[in-house]
Design an enzyme around this catalytic site. Sequence first.
Site, short mmCIF file in Angstrom:
data_model
loop_
_atom_site.label_atom_id
_atom_site.label_comp_id
_atom_site.label_asym_id
_atom_site.label_seq_id
_atom_site.Cartn_x
_atom_site.Cartn_y
_atom_site.Cartn_z
N ASP A 232 34.36 33.24 37.92
CA ASP A 232 35.47 32.41 37.46
C ASP A 232 35.26 30.94 37.79
OD1 ASP A 232 35.82 32.73 40.24
OD2 ASP A 232 37.35 34.26 39.95
N HIS B 188 44.06 41.59 43.31
CA HIS B 188 43.39 41.04 42.12
C HIS B 188 41.89 40.91 42.36
CE1 HIS B 188 43.98 36.97 44.10
NE2 HIS B 188 42.75 36.83 43.64
N ASP C 185 46.92 40.78 46.87
CA ASP C 185 47.67 41.52 45.86
C ASP C 185 46.77 42.41 45.02
OD1 ASP C 185 46.34 39.64 44.37
OD2 ASP C 185 48.13 38.69 43.51
#
Length: 268
Positions: free
Chosen positions: A72, A143, A141
């Site tokens: 990313d 991800h 979380d």
Amino acid sequence: MRLIIRPTYEDISKWAANHVAQKIKEFSPTREKPFILGLPTGSSPIGMYKNLIKLYKDEKISFQNVITFNMDEYIGIEKNHPESYHSFMWKNFFSHIDIKKENINILNGNALNLKKECEEYEKKIKSFGGIMLFVGGIGPDGHIAFNEPGSSLTSRTRIKTLTQDTIIANSRFFEGNVNKVPKSALTVGVGTIMDSQEILIIVNGHNKARALKHAIEKGVNHMWTISALQLHKNTIIVSDKKATYELKIGTVEYFNDIERENFNNDLK
């Protein structure tokens, strides 16, 4: 899915680095037949990168015929910004090894056409036959990459708006100021990662314990994108002891028992 549990972050960093290096060595890459490696940023892989650099300096591994694809990149900050993922990778890894600049692939968060940038990234990965080993970390979380809770589990490389939790977590890299953290990013999709031949996930710390529980003991759920890896045929999670504190005792004992002979994976 395999789960390797080691006592400390230093232990899992060394284990992950040895695993990556061993996969490259076993493949015996050449210029005509390169090894295709997916790489992450963030705090989790820093120790792995340090160990890979040491292996390179000890002449146990070469990256000359390795092609990398990063997961990313933020949208709207320059490549030379100190907190861009381009800067992160060069500072923590690429500038210390013998990888060729033309073999490094990182999404361009300032491309004129971001949608086209994502589509071309997918095409380039496919042109090499896909990722052989994708290394990643996870957020508290659950991800993976920037595939936030609620992401499609078949998603491809795309533009993604970051959740407030992720922005707050990443503010530690931006002088603790949430207003300086980009609000969106380009990221490979869950489906992109799932297409890899092998996936290696690094998990460390108390704050990742709930995410690890969902990855290992709960069902597949798009609110915990890491859980999609239960459906992958060749996934390894390497975790420190702190991240296992929400797992059942039986789960920990089971994986410790079946993986006991794999705890030491030092390169020969």
